[in-house]
Structure formats: C-alpha cells, structure tokens
Design a protein around this motif. Structure first.
Motif, PDB file in Angstrom:
ATOM      1  N   HIS A 109      23.857 -14.423 -10.969  1.00  0.00           N
ATOM      2  CA  HIS A 109      24.169 -14.739 -12.361  1.00  0.00           C
ATOM      3  C   HIS A 109      24.469 -13.419 -13.055  1.00  0.00           C
ATOM      4  N   HIS A 111      22.932 -11.608 -15.641  1.00  0.00           N
ATOM      5  CA  HIS A 111      21.973 -10.678 -16.252  1.00  0.00           C
ATOM      6  C   HIS A 111      22.100  -9.298 -15.605  1.00  0.00           C
ATOM      7  N   ASP A 113      20.131  -7.252 -14.209  1.00  0.00           N
ATOM      8  CA  ASP A 113      19.461  -6.959 -12.934  1.00  0.00           C
ATOM      9  C   ASP A 113      20.097  -7.688 -11.757  1.00  0.00           C
ATOM     10  N   HIS A 114      21.195  -8.373 -12.022  1.00  0.00           N
ATOM     11  CA  HIS A 114      21.953  -9.007 -10.943  1.00  0.00           C
ATOM     12  C   HIS A 114      23.391  -8.501 -10.925  1.00  0.00           C
ATOM     13  N   HIS A 172      18.580 -21.276 -14.673  1.00  0.00           N
ATOM     14  CA  HIS A 172      17.815 -20.036 -14.635  1.00  0.00           C
ATOM     15  C   HIS A 172      16.358 -20.339 -14.963  1.00  0.00           C
ATOM     16  N   TYR A 175      12.722 -18.511 -19.690  1.00  0.00           N
ATOM     17  CA  TYR A 175      11.812 -17.523 -20.286  1.00  0.00           C
ATOM     18  C   TYR A 175      10.820 -18.213 -21.218  1.00  0.00           C
TER      19      TYR A 175
HETATM   20 ZN   LIG Z   1      18.190 -13.504 -14.843  1.00  0.00          ZN
END
Ligand SMILES: [Zn+2]
Length: 342
Positions: A109, A111, A113-114, A172, A175
C-alpha cells in the motif's frame, strides 16, 4: 528562574532522547530460523527478509521485492519533520542484500513504510514499480517515467517472469487513534508526491493482499493487519507472510475475525510473521522490535501481537526469519519446525 526552567527543559529533552535511543530487543523474536547462507540454485525459490514487509522472492532468474523500504526515518523526524528516500541507505541495503537487478518492486500500500523508497529501488534495479494509483504518484514524484509504472489488475494473475502475482484489495489495519485513522486511511495520493514530504502525505491508496504463485507453490503476503469480509475466500496459500503489527492493540473479536478472514481463509501450512520490527531503527543485523517511546505512549508490543498469532495457530508452523539471509522456501515448508509453541 529563567535558568532553572532552561535546565529543566534541557533535562526533559535529554530524558526523551535517552528513551528513544533505548530500544528493547524482545527475546521472542530472536528465536528465528537459524540458517547458513545457502547458495541459490537455479529453479529453486528462496525468500529473504529485509525488515517490516520487505521480502525478496527469487529463483535466480526472476526477482521480486515487496515494498523495498530501507530509509527508516527516526521518530522525531516522523513526528516533527519531513521525510524522503535516502539513496545512500537504500544503496547500502540493496548491496548488503546482494540485490542487483529486480523484475518488480511491489508496494503493498502507499504509506511511507511501504512505498516511500520503492521508486528509488525501482530506478536502481531496473524494476517495474507495481502498485496502486497512489503508489504510481509516489513514483512520478521521484521522476520515474510512466513506462516504469504499473497499476495491477485486481483479482487476476499478472505474469512477471516465472512468478504469477494476484492483487486482492483488502483493508488496512484500523488505527485505534481517530486522528491517524482520518489522516492515513481511506484516502489516496492524487498528484505526484515530491519528497521531502510529511509522513501523513503518504496516504493509503489501495491496500493489497499479494498472492504469489510459483509453479505449484502458493504464497501470500499480507502487509497490514486488516481484513475485508470475504476478500480472500476461495484463495489458498501454502505459506503466509503475515503482517502482525498492531494486533496487540485490538480486542479478541478483532483478532478472531482477522484470523478467520485471512489465515483460516488461506489455510497456510506455514506462517511467517512480518511487520514486527521497529521501523524507526536502521536496518542492521540485529532486529529491534520496538521503539521504547512508542511502546510507552501507544502500547505497541510486537511480542503480544505474536502471542495472539501463536495462540490461534497451534496446528500451524510459525517461523520468524532473520534479516538479510536467503532462505530456501522448501526449508520453511518441509524442513523446519515451528519456532514457537503456546
Ligand atoms: Zn500502512
């Protein structure tokens, strides 16, 4: 009085820095598979874990990397500064992993960190950048030409060399923090994203479960601990690379549903937990599991997340991989016992 306040503030900053630099290293995650570095043989598929959900799959002829996240900005930079791919660090990690050419880098995805580093990884290795339209805009922001970008079709196999990739749209991890949920989920990057940018500019885009078929072997990579009801029904994986980050913050109902919708649906023989290491720590030989400050403030605890997985999968093999080392996939499936028991 002014001086006292100054000393107090300096002390506070020093204490914060100390907390951030003091990271715990959970013993549980060092029980990973012990491997000698094998020589890769043509026609044999092997996997190499490079932290978070960065995984290299290769048979010596075709090589595919998920995410390719290496920059790993620190916590203060994430919270208060801007972030950008670090080409020197990306090059160091690619070299250390022995990665020269790649056929594809796949962003699970969008974000940071990807997907943040994926365009540079694609440029350095000659790979196609495969991902959502948001990922394509991250690529454009790093000056990748459109000929190097591919938005995959959903639910149908895409042949990349000797691998067949199938992209299933999934949810996802939700959160628990409402502000982050609003900033980071159910939104997309609609224009080229030129770094440096804020962490929250890297919006979710589409989140995929990636199915990888190689001959008769079926693998799946679940990059984020989320699920959509029924998304994976009818699919199967022998080997599941399972994003466990955040499971410790969810209640039993959520964990049961995630188990049901992802693991029980794919029914793997082997589970390899991923997305458990501290993404703000530089990628070294010794994985760090959590930033102590984040752990204290947000209750992040990968050890607890892993326990959720272990307790629901006592009939499956669960194997944690070391960083950097190529592991023949057949060893995961037939050779190695589970590292964990409840
Ligand atoms: Zn993520």
């Amino acid at each position: 009085m002014y001086k006292v306040m100054l000393y107090f503030a300096a002390g506070l900053v020093a204490a914060m820095l100390l907390l951030v630099s003091c990271r715990t290293s959970e013993k549980l995650f060092t029980q990973y598979l012990a491997v000698e570095t094998p020589t890769a043989r043509m026609g044999e598929i092997w996997v190499q874990f490079l932290g978070n959900t960065t995984l290299l799959f290769s048979d010596g002829e075709t090589a595919i990397l998920t995410d390719g996240f290496f920059t790993r900005p620190g916590m203060f930079q994430l919270l208060f500064g801007k972030i950008a791919p670090d080409s020197a660090e990306i090059t160091r990690c690619l070299n250390k992993a022995g990665i020269g050419q790649l056929n594809a880098v796949v962003a699970l995805h969008s974000h940071f960190d990807h997907a943040m580093d994926a365009p540079l990884v694609a440029r350095f290795t000659g790979a196609k950048l495969i991902g959502s339209t948001s990922t394509a805009n991250i690529g454009r922001g790093c000056n990748l030409p459109d000929s190097a970008l591919l938005v995959p079709p959903l639910n149908q196999p895409l042949q990349i060399g000797n691998f067949k990739l199938t992209f299933i749209k999934n949810n996802h991890w939700p959160y628990p923090n409402a502000r982050l949920r609003k900033q980071l989920l159910n939104n997309s990057i609609n224009n080229p994203l030129i770094p440096p940018a804020n962490m929250e500019d890297y919006k979710e885009g589409d989140t995929y479960t990636l199915l990888i078929d190689y001959d008769t072997l079926k693998m799946a990579v679940q990059g984020s601990a989320g699920f959509a009801k029924g998304a994976l029904s009818g699919y199967r994986a022998n080997l599941l690379f399972w994003g466990i980050g955040g499971l410790e913050l969810m209640d039993d109902t959520y964990n049961n549903d995630y188990q049901h919708e992802v693991t029980d649906a794919l029914n793997p023989d082997v589970i390899v937990p991923v997305h458990w290491d501290d993404i703000t720590a530089r990628l070294t030989d010794r994985p760090k599991t959590v930033n102590l400050l984040v752990s204290l403030l947000q209750g992040i605890n990968p050890q607890k997340a892993l326990k959720q997985v272990v307790k629901r999968n006592n009939k499956r093999k669960i194997i944690t991989l070391p960083f950097w080392k190529p592991v023949p996939v057949h060893r995961l499936i037939s050779g190695q016992k589970s590292n964990y028991t409840e």
